[in-house]
Design a protein around this motif. Sequence first.
Motif, PDB file in Angstrom:
ATOM      1  N   THR A  32       0.786  -1.016   0.365  1.00  0.00           N
ATOM      2  CA  THR A  32       0.065  -0.088   0.029  1.00  0.00           C
ATOM      3  C   THR A  32       0.517   1.443   0.316  1.00  0.00           C
ATOM      4  OG1 THR A  32      -1.602   1.187   1.333  1.00  0.00           O
ATOM      5  CG2 THR A  32      -0.033   0.564   2.384  1.00  0.00           C
ATOM      6  N   TRP A  33       0.194   2.371  -0.345  1.00  0.00           N
ATOM      7  CA  TRP A  33       1.199   3.679  -0.451  1.00  0.00           C
ATOM      8  C   TRP A  33       0.371   4.802  -0.496  1.00  0.00           C
ATOM      9  CZ3 TRP A  33       1.568  -0.509  -3.664  1.00  0.00           C
ATOM     10  CH2 TRP A  33       2.514  -1.207  -4.041  1.00  0.00           C
ATOM     11  N   PRO A  34       1.160   5.977   0.288  1.00  0.00           N
ATOM     12  CA  PRO A  34      -0.016   7.165   0.291  1.00  0.00           C
ATOM     13  C   PRO A  34      -0.128   7.993  -1.265  1.00  0.00           C
ATOM     14  CG  PRO A  34       2.802   7.262   0.938  1.00  0.00           C
ATOM     15  CD  PRO A  34       2.154   5.950   0.712  1.00  0.00           C
ATOM     16  N   ALA A  35      -1.050   7.068  -1.607  1.00  0.00           N
ATOM     17  CA  ALA A  35      -1.523   7.952  -3.117  1.00  0.00           C
ATOM     18  C   ALA A  35      -2.467   8.875  -2.917  1.00  0.00           C
ATOM     19  CB  ALA A  35      -2.768   7.051  -4.237  1.00  0.00           C
ATOM     20  N   ARG A  36      -2.321   9.536  -3.987  1.00  0.00           N
ATOM     21  CA  ARG A  36      -2.658  11.234  -4.231  1.00  0.00           C
ATOM     22  C   ARG A  36      -4.218  11.390  -3.627  1.00  0.00           C
ATOM     23  NH1 ARG A  36      -2.088  10.118  -9.466  1.00  0.00           N
ATOM     24  NH2 ARG A  36      -4.468   9.248  -9.879  1.00  0.00           N
ATOM     25  N   LEU A  73      -5.006  10.475  -0.365  1.00  0.00           N
ATOM     26  CA  LEU A  73      -3.984   9.891   1.055  1.00  0.00           C
ATOM     27  C   LEU A  73      -3.191  10.670   1.738  1.00  0.00           C
ATOM     28  CD1 LEU A  73      -4.233   6.088   0.182  1.00  0.00           C
ATOM     29  CD2 LEU A  73      -6.140   7.360   1.178  1.00  0.00           C
ATOM     30  N   ARG A  74      -3.296  10.977   2.394  1.00  0.00           N
ATOM     31  CA  ARG A  74      -2.585  11.745   3.380  1.00  0.00           C
ATOM     32  C   ARG A  74      -1.168  11.420   3.683  1.00  0.00           C
ATOM     33  NH1 ARG A  74      -4.434  13.207   9.561  1.00  0.00           N
ATOM     34  NH2 ARG A  74      -2.726  14.577   9.427  1.00  0.00           N
ATOM     35  N   GLN A  75       0.020  11.974   3.960  1.00  0.00           N
ATOM     36  CA  GLN A  75       1.518  11.787   3.429  1.00  0.00           C
ATOM     37  C   GLN A  75       1.749  11.758   5.250  1.00  0.00           C
ATOM     38  OE1 GLN A  75       2.875  10.694   0.844  1.00  0.00           O
ATOM     39  NE2 GLN A  75       0.934  11.183   0.178  1.00  0.00           N
ATOM     40  N   VAL A  76       1.736  10.413   5.717  1.00  0.00           N
ATOM     41  CA  VAL A  76       1.587  10.167   7.406  1.00  0.00           C
ATOM     42  C   VAL A  76       2.311   8.831   7.711  1.00  0.00           C
ATOM     43  CG1 VAL A  76       0.422   9.863   9.202  1.00  0.00           C
ATOM     44  CG2 VAL A  76      -1.123  11.648   7.750  1.00  0.00           C
ATOM     45  N   THR A  94       2.912   4.029  11.669  1.00  0.00           N
ATOM     46  CA  THR A  94       3.873   3.023  12.703  1.00  0.00           C
ATOM     47  C   THR A  94       4.046   2.290  13.001  1.00  0.00           C
ATOM     48  OG1 THR A  94       2.568   3.178  14.421  1.00  0.00           O
ATOM     49  CG2 THR A  94       3.578   4.780  15.035  1.00  0.00           C
ATOM     50  N   SER A  95       3.296   1.009  12.148  1.00  0.00           N
ATOM     51  CA  SER A  95       3.621  -0.032  12.182  1.00  0.00           C
ATOM     52  C   SER A  95       4.664  -0.367  10.600  1.00  0.00           C
ATOM     53  CB  SER A  95       2.332  -0.756  11.265  1.00  0.00           C
ATOM     54  OG  SER A  95       2.071  -0.587   9.771  1.00  0.00           O
ATOM     55  N   LEU A  96       5.059  -1.322  10.757  1.00  0.00           N
ATOM     56  CA  LEU A  96       6.341  -2.481   9.171  1.00  0.00           C
ATOM     57  C   LEU A  96       6.011  -1.765   8.279  1.00  0.00           C
ATOM     58  CD1 LEU A  96       8.936  -3.365   8.728  1.00  0.00           C
ATOM     59  CD2 LEU A  96       7.729  -5.582   9.810  1.00  0.00           C
ATOM     60  N   HIS A  97       4.419  -2.476   7.729  1.00  0.00           N
ATOM     61  CA  HIS A  97       4.195  -2.193   6.937  1.00  0.00           C
ATOM     62  C   HIS A  97       3.647  -0.532   5.438  1.00  0.00           C
ATOM     63  CE1 HIS A  97       3.825  -6.352   5.357  1.00  0.00           C
ATOM     64  NE2 HIS A  97       3.571  -6.910   6.131  1.00  0.00           N
ATOM     65  N   GLY A  98       3.037  -0.140   7.220  1.00  0.00           N
ATOM     66  CA  GLY A  98       2.418   0.947   7.147  1.00  0.00           C
ATOM     67  C   GLY A  98       3.716   2.227   6.323  1.00  0.00           C
ATOM     68  N   GLU A  99       5.050   2.079   7.267  1.00  0.00           N
ATOM     69  CA  GLU A  99       6.372   2.305   6.805  1.00  0.00           C
ATOM     70  C   GLU A  99       6.465   2.379   5.623  1.00  0.00           C
ATOM     71  OE1 GLU A  99       9.052   3.733  10.007  1.00  0.00           O
ATOM     72  OE2 GLU A  99       7.936   2.264  11.458  1.00  0.00           O
ATOM     73  N   LEU A 100       6.750   1.463   4.859  1.00  0.00           N
ATOM     74  CA  LEU A 100       7.547   0.820   4.464  1.00  0.00           C
ATOM     75  C   LEU A 100       6.965   1.393   2.876  1.00  0.00           C
ATOM     76  CD1 LEU A 100       9.387  -1.242   2.742  1.00  0.00           C
ATOM     77  CD2 LEU A 100       7.619  -3.548   2.871  1.00  0.00           C
ATOM     78  N   GLY A 101       5.451   0.894   3.193  1.00  0.00           N
ATOM     79  CA  GLY A 101       4.501   2.326   1.694  1.00  0.00           C
ATOM     80  C   GLY A 101       4.970   3.327   1.697  1.00  0.00           C
ATOM     81  N   TYR A 102       5.385   4.057   3.055  1.00  0.00           N
ATOM     82  CA  TYR A 102       5.819   5.394   3.109  1.00  0.00           C
ATOM     83  C   TYR A 102       6.833   5.854   2.395  1.00  0.00           C
ATOM     84  CZ  TYR A 102       6.772   9.857   5.388  1.00  0.00           C
ATOM     85  OH  TYR A 102       6.666  11.333   5.339  1.00  0.00           O
ATOM     86  N   TYR A 103       8.019   4.829   2.692  1.00  0.00           N
ATOM     87  CA  TYR A 103       9.365   4.866   1.662  1.00  0.00           C
ATOM     88  C   TYR A 103       9.273   4.553   0.600  1.00  0.00           C
ATOM     89  CZ  TYR A 103      10.201   7.392   6.391  1.00  0.00           C
ATOM     90  OH  TYR A 103      10.632   7.646   8.010  1.00  0.00           O
TER      91      TYR A 103
END
Length: 347
Positions: free
Chosen positions: A91-95, A97-100, A103-112
């Motif tokens: 999952t990725w922070p697409a247009r 969605l918020r650029q937040v 703290t979860s591993l998969h959330g951070e991985l998508g963010y980066y």
Amino acid sequence: MRTYYSDDHRLHHGRCELIDGQLMPCFEMPSRADHVLARVQARQLGEVLPPQDFGLAPLQRVHTDDYLTFFRGAWERWAATNTDGDLLPYTWPARTLRQVKPTSLHGELGYYSFDGGAPITAGTWQAAYTAAQIALSGVADIQSGAYSAFSLCRPPGHHAAGDLMGGYCYLNNAAIAAQAFLDQGRQKVAILDVDYHHGNGTQSIFYDRNDVLFASIHGDPTAEFPFFLGYADETGEGAGQGLNFNYPLPAGSDWPTWAAALEQACDEIDRYAPDVIVVSLGVDTFKEDPISQFKLDSPDYLLMGERIARLGKPTLFVMEGGYAVEEIGINAVNVLEGFKRATQETA
């Protein structure tokens, strides 16, 4: 010309990448570097040396501390879940969605991350860290008086931005090298990216700066990865306005078409008059590359090296892409040999 290399690259060997709707075996594999090294040795290009270790500080000049902390610790967090397989984002922070940063591993991985083509394995951090040190060792060689050097980096780096991985890339080796040159007294650096795919990470790192010129010749991003950067109207902003040059070319482009773009890029580099040049050396422009659409042949890479040499500047070559594994060594070393035969080296 000295080559810097480490077996650490073999520590990174992803099982799969997300491409064409499937989880496929990775095109970016250890045998790529092995073939290039074998060709360097067969052609007696020069000494092959291990890298020095310059630590984290040069990486922190290009990548954010938060990103480096995440990347360095991601596999340990993944391994603690006792889940089999590589770590890949889903999952990725697409247009919309918020650029937040979660703290979860998969959330951070998508963010980066910006795609599903950069799997993290048990050895990925060490391989990428060592690749950056290989680039920095090439810098040190040139700073000590060598006219050219070859940093045989793997994994590649030019798709990695300051806080973003993707496209097989985690740390931007060419950008780290360019910044190191500046930090060690060079006033202006030009980066010439000859990979088939646009160096979106490198562009984003230097886009608003006037101490680095970036020029890239690549497949038209309307149809080619990374799709969302690499258009001709991206010319820099702020202090960097007029110092970013993209030359997107259509599928099927052959050497005459590609060479015309190279000539334009070299003209811009000449006008900029850099102290040193960093070449992001991708050879996926080859006619038989499995994920690219240009039609360069092996002898063309000799001509490429010769034209780069005529810029008359100290030059660091940093390995990027190229996935026709049997020919990658021939094509990469042809660029280096073309450069060597067109220059008089004293180092």
